[in-house]
Design a protein around this motif. Structure first.
Motif, PDB file in Angstrom:
ATOM      1  N   TYR A  43      -9.838   5.175  -0.181  1.00  0.00           N
ATOM      2  CA  TYR A  43      -9.220   5.082  -1.639  1.00  0.00           C
ATOM      3  C   TYR A  43      -9.900   6.221  -2.403  1.00  0.00           C
ATOM      4  O   TYR A  43     -10.997   6.674  -2.304  1.00  0.00           O
ATOM      5  CB  TYR A  43     -10.096   3.828  -2.101  1.00  0.00           C
ATOM      6  CG  TYR A  43      -9.707   2.409  -1.350  1.00  0.00           C
ATOM      7  CD1 TYR A  43      -8.292   1.752  -1.678  1.00  0.00           C
ATOM      8  CD2 TYR A  43     -10.605   1.694  -0.761  1.00  0.00           C
ATOM      9  CE1 TYR A  43      -8.031   0.532  -1.143  1.00  0.00           C
ATOM     10  CE2 TYR A  43     -10.324   0.525   0.100  1.00  0.00           C
ATOM     11  CZ  TYR A  43      -8.891  -0.287  -0.270  1.00  0.00           C
ATOM     12  OH  TYR A  43      -8.728  -1.312   0.353  1.00  0.00           O
ATOM     13  N   GLN A  47      -8.129   5.780   6.507  1.00  0.00           N
ATOM     14  CA  GLN A  47      -7.417   5.412   5.250  1.00  0.00           C
ATOM     15  C   GLN A  47      -8.579   5.357   4.281  1.00  0.00           C
ATOM     16  O   GLN A  47      -9.500   4.358   4.493  1.00  0.00           O
ATOM     17  CB  GLN A  47      -6.598   4.312   5.311  1.00  0.00           C
ATOM     18  CG  GLN A  47      -5.228   4.716   6.247  1.00  0.00           C
ATOM     19  CD  GLN A  47      -4.075   3.320   6.064  1.00  0.00           C
ATOM     20  OE1 GLN A  47      -4.526   2.334   5.623  1.00  0.00           O
ATOM     21  NE2 GLN A  47      -3.122   3.689   6.607  1.00  0.00           N
ATOM     22  N   ASP A  80     -12.252   2.566   3.223  1.00  0.00           N
ATOM     23  CA  ASP A  80     -11.669   1.309   3.221  1.00  0.00           C
ATOM     24  C   ASP A  80     -12.653   0.375   3.767  1.00  0.00           C
ATOM     25  O   ASP A  80     -13.768   0.874   4.712  1.00  0.00           O
ATOM     26  CB  ASP A  80     -10.311   1.170   4.039  1.00  0.00           C
ATOM     27  CG  ASP A  80      -9.665   0.296   3.684  1.00  0.00           C
ATOM     28  OD1 ASP A  80      -9.829  -0.712   2.840  1.00  0.00           O
ATOM     29  OD2 ASP A  80      -8.326   0.298   4.194  1.00  0.00           O
ATOM     30  N   ILE A 112       0.544   5.051   0.980  1.00  0.00           N
ATOM     31  CA  ILE A 112      -0.600   5.913   1.687  1.00  0.00           C
ATOM     32  C   ILE A 112       0.136   7.349   1.842  1.00  0.00           C
ATOM     33  O   ILE A 112       1.061   7.595   2.336  1.00  0.00           O
ATOM     34  CB  ILE A 112      -0.384   5.258   3.068  1.00  0.00           C
ATOM     35  CG1 ILE A 112      -1.005   3.873   3.106  1.00  0.00           C
ATOM     36  CG2 ILE A 112      -1.550   6.273   3.926  1.00  0.00           C
ATOM     37  CD1 ILE A 112      -0.453   3.132   4.327  1.00  0.00           C
ATOM     38  N   LYS A 137      -3.875   4.781  -0.913  1.00  0.00           N
ATOM     39  CA  LYS A 137      -4.678   5.056   0.256  1.00  0.00           C
ATOM     40  C   LYS A 137      -4.468   6.512   0.414  1.00  0.00           C
ATOM     41  O   LYS A 137      -3.312   6.807   0.382  1.00  0.00           O
ATOM     42  CB  LYS A 137      -4.761   4.117   1.321  1.00  0.00           C
ATOM     43  CG  LYS A 137      -5.086   2.728   1.031  1.00  0.00           C
ATOM     44  CD  LYS A 137      -5.502   2.041   2.274  1.00  0.00           C
ATOM     45  CE  LYS A 137      -6.074   0.690   2.165  1.00  0.00           C
ATOM     46  NZ  LYS A 137      -6.128  -0.264   3.254  1.00  0.00           N
ATOM     47  N   GLU A 177       0.892  -1.113  -0.003  1.00  0.00           N
ATOM     48  CA  GLU A 177      -0.027  -0.126  -0.019  1.00  0.00           C
ATOM     49  C   GLU A 177       0.975   1.338   0.069  1.00  0.00           C
ATOM     50  O   GLU A 177       1.971   1.197   0.630  1.00  0.00           O
ATOM     51  CB  GLU A 177      -0.940   0.035   1.357  1.00  0.00           C
ATOM     52  CG  GLU A 177      -2.033  -1.129   1.305  1.00  0.00           C
ATOM     53  CD  GLU A 177      -2.870  -1.273   2.532  1.00  0.00           C
ATOM     54  OE1 GLU A 177      -3.558  -2.098   2.729  1.00  0.00           O
ATOM     55  OE2 GLU A 177      -2.668  -0.608   3.247  1.00  0.00           O
TER      56      GLU A 177
END
Length: 192
Positions: A118, A116, A136, A64, A104, A62
């Protein structure tokens, strides 16, 4: 763009590159936007390794992007897409980010718990480029395989409907006497 699959880092950056001169906004809920004076405080790369309830190992990465609103809004400051891209490029000089990593956006403020989300949709209107965010979610990976959690009897799926899961549990149920009236607690009796 409107897509239910998580977006990867390269596709996210490519979308931004197409709109360099626009003001970059993030919409985190219906009619709620991250204040225009936000900062990109850090970009994290998180390699995830997990074992699901069926005993299967999974791994993914991921990327972020963390946003922060200052306590006092800086009214003359709004981040353009080009500025966000320059921050991303600076980060990638020190930390090569996986182009296939799931993107994210991490954000929270005094009215919205940090979480977090999307990127789910991009809207280009006038001088603004808005990234709509969606929450999420959790999921059971074993259900997509038709697999077992490893805690249920052989061949039984962990994500079976509740009525199929109750039967094996009834076999091990210990009935206890409750109250002075000597009533028994039974499955479906409402006392448990």
């Amino acid at each position: 763009m409107n897509n239910s699959d998580p977006m990867n880092w390269q596709a996210f950056k490519n979308t931004l590159v197409e709109n360099p001169d626009k003001v970059l906004q993030f919409q985190y809920a219906e009619d709620l936007y991250v204040d225009a004076s936000y900062h990109i405080t850090e970009i994290k790369q998180a390699p995830i390794v997990s074992v699901d309830c069926g005993g299967v190992m999974n791994s993914w990465t991921e990327v972020i992007l963390q946003l922060w609103e200052p306590s006092i809004a800086e009214t003359d400051r709004a981040m353009k897409v080009s500025k966000a891209l320059s921050i991303m490029n600076l980060v990638e000089k020190s930390l090569p980010l996986n182009p296939l990593g799931i993107v994210k956006i991490e954000f929270g403020n005094s009215r919205f718990d940090t979480r977090q989300m999307y990127p789910s949709e991009f809207i280009s209107e006038g001088d603004r480029f808005t990234v709509k965010l969606t929450a999420d979610y959790t999921q059971c990976k074993a259900i997509t395989r038709g697999g077992s959690c490893g805690i249920t009897p052989a061949g039984e799926e962990c994500c079976s409907p509740a009525d199929k899961m109750v039967a094996p549990l009834k076999q091990n149920l210990v009935l206890e006497t409750i109250g002075e009236q000597n009533q028994s607690c039974t499955p479906g009796g409402g006392c448990c």
